[in-house]
Design a protein around this motif. Structure first.
Motif, PDB file in Angstrom:
ATOM      1  N   LEU A  98       0.857  -1.188   0.000  1.00 26.18           N
ATOM      2  CA  LEU A  98       0.000   0.000   0.000  1.00 26.18           C
ATOM      3  C   LEU A  98       0.892   1.236   0.000  1.00 26.18           C
ATOM      4  N   ASN A  99       0.567   2.194  -0.892  1.00 20.67           N
ATOM      5  CA  ASN A  99       1.471   3.321  -1.123  1.00 20.67           C
ATOM      6  C   ASN A  99       0.707   4.639  -1.212  1.00 20.67           C
ATOM      7  N   GLN A 100      -0.188   4.904  -0.286  1.00 18.86           N
ATOM      8  CA  GLN A 100      -0.969   6.132  -0.351  1.00 18.86           C
ATOM      9  C   GLN A 100      -0.075   7.356  -0.168  1.00 18.86           C
ATOM     10  N   LEU A 101      -0.256   8.347  -1.018  1.00 19.20           N
ATOM     11  CA  LEU A 101       0.430   9.627  -0.882  1.00 19.20           C
ATOM     12  C   LEU A 101      -0.323  10.484   0.117  1.00 19.20           C
TER      13      LEU A 101
ATOM     14  N   GLN B 254      -2.409   5.099   4.491  1.00 18.73           N
ATOM     15  CA  GLN B 254      -2.427   3.666   4.201  1.00 18.73           C
ATOM     16  C   GLN B 254      -1.184   3.355   3.372  1.00 18.73           C
ATOM     17  N   SER B 255      -0.071   3.245   4.037  1.00 20.70           N
ATOM     18  CA  SER B 255       1.198   3.068   3.344  1.00 20.70           C
ATOM     19  C   SER B 255       2.152   2.243   4.200  1.00 20.70           C
ATOM     20  N   ASP B 256       2.969   1.406   3.533  1.00 18.94           N
ATOM     21  CA  ASP B 256       4.050   0.724   4.230  1.00 18.94           C
ATOM     22  C   ASP B 256       5.088   1.761   4.659  1.00 18.94           C
ATOM     23  N   PHE B 257       5.849   1.453   5.715  1.00 15.69           N
ATOM     24  CA  PHE B 257       6.903   2.390   6.088  1.00 15.69           C
ATOM     25  C   PHE B 257       8.111   1.662   6.664  1.00 15.69           C
TER      26      PHE B 257
ATOM     27  N   VAL C 247      10.185   6.753   6.602  1.00 14.39           N
ATOM     28  CA  VAL C 247      10.055   6.910   5.153  1.00 14.39           C
ATOM     29  C   VAL C 247       8.981   5.934   4.686  1.00 14.39           C
ATOM     30  N   PHE C 248       8.001   6.446   3.958  1.00 14.77           N
ATOM     31  CA  PHE C 248       6.901   5.627   3.468  1.00 14.77           C
ATOM     32  C   PHE C 248       7.190   5.133   2.060  1.00 14.77           C
ATOM     33  N   SER C 249       6.567   4.051   1.685  1.00 19.38           N
ATOM     34  CA  SER C 249       6.770   3.511   0.344  1.00 19.38           C
ATOM     35  C   SER C 249       6.272   4.465  -0.735  1.00 19.38           C
ATOM     36  N   SER C 250       5.452   5.447  -0.367  1.00 19.53           N
ATOM     37  CA  SER C 250       5.005   6.489  -1.293  1.00 19.53           C
ATOM     38  C   SER C 250       6.077   7.539  -1.533  1.00 19.53           C
ATOM     39  N   GLY C 251       7.141   7.553  -0.714  1.00 20.87           N
ATOM     40  CA  GLY C 251       8.191   8.552  -0.806  1.00 20.87           C
ATOM     41  C   GLY C 251       8.077   9.656   0.220  1.00 20.87           C
ATOM     42  N   GLN C 252       6.970   9.715   0.979  1.00 17.90           N
ATOM     43  CA  GLN C 252       6.767  10.773   1.961  1.00 17.90           C
ATOM     44  C   GLN C 252       7.569  10.489   3.229  1.00 17.90           C
TER      45      GLN C 252
ATOM     46  N   VAL D  99      14.866  18.800   8.836  1.00 20.39           N
ATOM     47  CA  VAL D  99      15.119  18.777   7.400  1.00 20.39           C
ATOM     48  C   VAL D  99      16.173  17.708   7.129  1.00 20.39           C
ATOM     49  N   TRP D 100      15.796  16.658   6.408  1.00 22.59           N
ATOM     50  CA  TRP D 100      16.675  15.550   6.068  1.00 22.59           C
ATOM     51  C   TRP D 100      16.250  15.017   4.706  1.00 22.59           C
ATOM     52  N   ILE D 101      17.028  14.110   4.161  1.00 24.22           N
ATOM     53  CA  ILE D 101      16.824  13.676   2.777  1.00 24.22           C
ATOM     54  C   ILE D 101      16.530  12.185   2.741  1.00 24.22           C
ATOM     55  N   SER D 102      15.600  11.803   1.882  1.00 27.29           N
ATOM     56  CA  SER D 102      15.316  10.389   1.671  1.00 27.29           C
ATOM     57  C   SER D 102      14.902  10.178   0.219  1.00 27.29           C
ATOM     58  N   ALA D 103      15.005   8.946  -0.222  1.00 25.28           N
ATOM     59  CA  ALA D 103      14.579   8.579  -1.573  1.00 25.28           C
ATOM     60  C   ALA D 103      14.056   7.154  -1.548  1.00 25.28           C
ATOM     61  N   VAL D 104      13.095   6.872  -2.413  1.00 28.90           N
ATOM     62  CA  VAL D 104      12.443   5.564  -2.471  1.00 28.90           C
ATOM     63  C   VAL D 104      12.418   5.087  -3.925  1.00 28.90           C
ATOM     64  N   GLN D 105      12.701   3.796  -4.119  1.00 29.33           N
ATOM     65  CA  GLN D 105      12.537   3.140  -5.413  1.00 29.33           C
ATOM     66  C   GLN D 105      11.693   1.883  -5.219  1.00 29.33           C
ATOM     67  N   ILE D 106      10.633   1.756  -6.016  1.00 26.27           N
ATOM     68  CA  ILE D 106       9.868   0.518  -6.055  1.00 26.27           C
ATOM     69  C   ILE D 106      10.511  -0.379  -7.102  1.00 26.27           C
ATOM     70  N   VAL D 107      10.904  -1.584  -6.681  1.00 28.02           N
ATOM     71  CA  VAL D 107      11.574  -2.514  -7.588  1.00 28.02           C
ATOM     72  C   VAL D 107      10.749  -3.795  -7.691  1.00 28.02           C
ATOM     73  N   ASP D 108      11.204  -4.707  -8.535  1.00 29.77           N
ATOM     74  CA  ASP D 108      10.418  -5.905  -8.820  1.00 29.77           C
ATOM     75  C   ASP D 108      10.194  -6.775  -7.590  1.00 29.77           C
ATOM     76  N   ASP D 109      11.140  -6.762  -6.647  1.00 33.44           N
ATOM     77  CA  ASP D 109      11.017  -7.636  -5.483  1.00 33.44           C
ATOM     78  C   ASP D 109      10.925  -6.850  -4.183  1.00 33.44           C
TER      79      ASP D 109
END
Length: 846
Positions: free
Chosen positions: A106-109, A117-120, A139-144, A163-173
């Motif tokens: 689940l990846n709600q923005l 409703q998001s994984d974190f 960090v949520f799977s939505s990137g938030q 103020v900090w930095i994060s990044a998310v990538q959804i991959v095949d697995d």
């Protein structure tokens, strides 16, 4: 032996028992996992792609263990979690690979700090490794993102922002998280070879399961005691922690044909005075974009209050909340002065007092000593008084120049306990009253985390300038079992008739001597078709402190549960048997008697993970008293629609009805007049959010509140024995103030927020508001709505721009700006938030 002596004796016995316990903690507290962190020769690029050299050799934290809804389970290999950490001279870095089936995630923005409703994935750091003062980064799977500070006293405080930095990538697995936590977000001294507390959490929203790297036992102790250890850090130097937040707000406000404009400038400052202490200041404050208060018609004897919505007063106030002496809405609230008006005079009184500036200094040493200092200054405020005969006007001060101050000293120990001393002081210029309050607070848990004692002793002193000052006393005592399925507690609250902290605190009532006992049962692992359930029961017995007479009593029970399909429901029952004496409804200290009140109800909340969800609640109450027929209910329904990960709409309808209620109506001939009334309240509200990506959000809030109060023609006077009579002959028609009411409000709040660079925001806000109050209690809904729209509407447009400036970025202002690769810039438009623009000059400009 008096009550205070008994309580003191019990406390001493408990402390002797606590400190006599074996110093060894339970198995879960001593076997801590260790992660060795590596120094990075080159900072990894925060893009959600684990191709940086440091990640090839970093030690892996894995083998996560579940703690809810089950305890002790492990994820299968195809859902494993692997976390790596690195550091350099400016930040801590984290890389987490969370294996999963992306189609099940689940990846709600959402807005920042909104879990939705998001994984974190969560990182918990504790540089002091004291189990009590954690900094949390989500960090949520939505990137938030979300962040908070936490300790056993306040729990998790999400009003704290960094103020900090994060990044998310959804991959095949599964999905990948990268994080950069600058040292400016943490508090720690120079450390040669420190050991930090560290914990990782993983949450799967589809079944609300949660896992940690170092196992924890939810049945016992605060979760900070279960952190693992981070080793390998070398020669850490805390940076200069100076962050500036300059802002400007443009406002256009129109009301009843008049239009006003304003342009304001100001700045918020965060400065690390020492390694562990921070100064927060708001210079030339601007709170014009704080949200609406949800106004209601207040028929009770106590003031109407609202939650704080000004960020400066919500962020980082955990120390100042100790002892319950600080209610931040007092700073800049409505004027406190009273006017003595002639019959031919009317007054225009400002709704609030302007805050000129405010500062906070807070922090905690390595040995657990916390110190907090708060100071705010408000300007002199006058009311405009108009003579209706001559048209002449004059000004009269209703709030003088005032200073608000708080000092807190808090010592933590044993990883779960603390003792605090708090003082608040309000000094007003001239002959207005000054207020002072002091509290000594102890929150003590025994070594084995099985029992807890809370003790508060508080004093207030109010200087009335032209009258004798008053000193009041209040106390609170709580003792309870805090482990296992069965738990119980006892509490006592006392306040004398002179206890008053309302200059800077919030105290609805004094003159109380209340006792309470609670018992509850809860499960920590699923049973049958339920993920969890809990049952609680309580009994309360209340007296006045002076005179020492009985006031009220009640007992009740409550049941809450969640099914394995993530549907929640619950039931409650409460009964006040026999005669109950309300000493506050009359407003003059005489008791008002009612008898045998029964209330019961329940709620249902369906699984929010689904596209459509529904909340329902119904509560009813009835009085069993000779000669009275009181019945009422409160019904609410709230459907939620989430057609995709970007849009959420929630409608809320609430209806409250009560027929035969009795209470204060008006004041006539130097005495309170009571009446029997029928009341109907209907509230409609809509909230909606459309989140384009973690940097762009549109929000809508609408609320219409309608309240009618219709009194029977015959009114009551109150007898000294607490009963009422109609023998005095008062009616609705012959009292000077008609008590019937028709009260309604309408407001719309439409906002757009854009985080255009790291920590910097542009916020546009449109608001309109209507208000109407009259005595037409017989009007129906449509008639009342028509009357409301006959009132002048207030429309407000505001545009606010706030920049984030880091001093450490300013130091490199003359250095060549680092070029951002074109492929990274392109990712800025992706919904998953793979790229969060970084500061090149300290102003956040990409």
């Amino acid at each position: 032996m008096n009550l205070r002596s008994v309580l003191s004796f019990l406390l001493l016995c408990f402390l002797g028992f606590s400190f006599a316990q074996d110093n060894d903690n339970s198995q879960g507290l001593t076997n801590k996992k260790v992660l060795n962190i590596s120094r990075a020769q080159k900072s990894p690029k925060i893009d959600g792609v684990l191709d940086d050299a440091i990640w090839d050799t970093a030690e892996i934290a894995t083998n996560f263990v579940q703690f809810q809804p089950d305890i002790g389970n492990s994820l299968p290999f195809e859902q494993r979690t692997e976390v790596k950490m690195a550091y350099d001279d400016k930040a801590i870095y984290v890389a987490a690979y969370l294996h999963d089936d992306p189609s099940l995630m689940l990846n709600q923005l959402t807005n920042r700090d909104d879990f939705g409703q998001s994984d974190f994935f969560a990182l918990v750091l504790n540089p002091n490794n004291d189990a009590q003062n954690d900094t949390l980064f989500f960090v949520f799977s939505s990137g938030q993102q979300a962040d908070a500070i936490a300790n056993p006293t306040i729990g998790e405080d999400f009003s704290w922002n960094a103020v900090w930095i994060s990044a998310v990538q959804i991959v095949d697995d599964g999905w990948i998280v990268e994080m950069e936590i600058p040292y400016r977000t943490l508090r720690f001294p120079d450390q040669a070879e420190p050991t930090w507390g560290v914990q990782f959490h993983r949450h799967m929203r589809r079944n609300q399961s949660q896992y940690t790297w170092n196992p924890l036992d939810p049945t016992q102790g605060n979760i900070g005691l279960y952190h693992g250890e981070l080793k390998g850090l070398r020669d850490l130097k805390p940076p200069v922690r100076l962050n500036l937040y300059p802002f400007s707000t443009g406002i256009v406000n129109s009301y009843d044909g008049n239009t006003e404009t304003d342009l304001t400038f100001g700045m918020d400052v965060k400065y690390g005075i020492t390694d562990n202490f921070t100064l927060d200041a708001t210079l030339v404050p601007d709170f014009s974009q704080a949200g609406f208060d949800n106004l209601v018609l207040n028929l009770g004897p106590f003031e109407q209050t609202f939650p704080e919505q000004r960020q400066f007063f919500t962020e980082g106030v955990d120390l100042f909340s100790k002892g319950g002496l600080f209610f931040s809405r007092r700073v800049g609230s409505a004027p406190t002065g009273r006017l003595d008006l002639a019959d031919n005079e009317s007054a225009d009184i400002p709704n609030e007092v302007k805050v000129l500036n405010a500062v906070k200094v807070s922090g905690r040493t390595k040995k657990g000593l916390g110190v907090g200092i708060f100071n705010a200054i408000t300007e002199k405020t006058s009311a405009t008084i108009t003579n209706s005969d001559t048209g002449e006007t004059r000004l009269e001060v209703v709030e003088p120049f005032a200073n608000y101050n708080i000092l807190v000293v808090d010592q933590q120990f044993n990883g779960n306990s603390s003792i605090s001393l708090i003082n608040t002081n309000v000094t007003r210029e001239g002959e207005f009253r000054d207020g002072n309050a002091t509290a000594l607070v102890a929150n003590i848990q025994n070594k084995r985390n099985t029992y807890r004692v809370d003790v508060e002793a508080r004093m207030s002193n109010n200087n009335y300038q032209n009258a004798e000052s008053e000193t009041g006393f209040s106390s609170f005592f709580y003792i309870g079992k805090t482990h296992g399925n069965w738990r119980y507690s006892f509490d006592h609250r006392f306040a004398d008739t002179k206890w008053d902290i309302n200059d800077l605190g919030l105290n609805f009532r004094n003159n109380q001597n209340d006792f309470g006992a609670d018992v509850w049962y809860q499960i920590f692992e699923p049973k049958g078709n339920l993920n969890r359930y809990s049952f609680s029961a309580w009994v309360n017995y209340r007296r006045l402190a002076n005179p020492n007479v009985f006031a009220r009593t009640n007992f009740g029970a409550n049941y809450n549960a969640q099914t394995k399909k993530l549907n929640d429901y619950g039931f409650r029952l409460n009964f006040s048997p026999g005669k109950q004496f309300d000493y506050f409804e009359s407003r003059d200290g005489r008791p008002f008697i009612f008898e045998n009140i029964l209330s019961w109800g329940g709620f249902y909340s369906s699984n929010y993970n689904k596209v459509f969800a529904l909340d329902l609640n119904l509560n009813m109450f009835k009085i069993f008293e000779k000669g009275r027929d009181l019945f009422g209910y409160n019904f609410g329904i709230s459907p939620r629609l989430r057609p995709n990960d970007k849009l959420l709409m929630v409608y809320d309808f609430n209806m409250r009805m009560s027929n035969g209620q009795r209470g204060y109506a008006t004041f006539e001939d130097d005495q309170p007049i009571l009446g029997e009334r029928n009341r109907q309240v209907i509230t409609n509200s809509i909230t909606g959010n459309y989140t384009f990506n973690p940097f762009h959000t549109v929000g809508l809030t609408f609320r219409h509140y309608w309240d009618t109060v219709d009194y029977d023609d015959e009114l009551f006077t109150l007898l000294d024995n607490g009963r009422v009579t109609t023998d005095s002959g008062y009616t609705v028609d012959n009292v000077s103030n008609d008590p019937n009411m028709n009260f309604s409000t309408w407001n719309i709040d439409l906002s757009y927020s854009w985080q255009f660079v790291q920590g910097s925001f542009l916020t546009f806000l449109y608001r309109n508001q209507l208000f109407n109050s009259n005595n037409q209690s017989q009007e129906d809904f449509s008639q009342s709505l028509s009357s409301l729209f006959n009132q002048p509407m207030q429309n407000t447009f505001s545009l606010r721009v706030q920049y984030f400036i880091d001093y450490n970025g300013l130091k490199g202002i003359f250095k060549r700006k680092q070029k951002i690769p074109s492929n990274v810039q392109a990712k800025n438009i992706d919904n998953r938030g793979e790229f969060n623009p970084q500061s090149g000059f300290g102003f956040g400009f990409p």
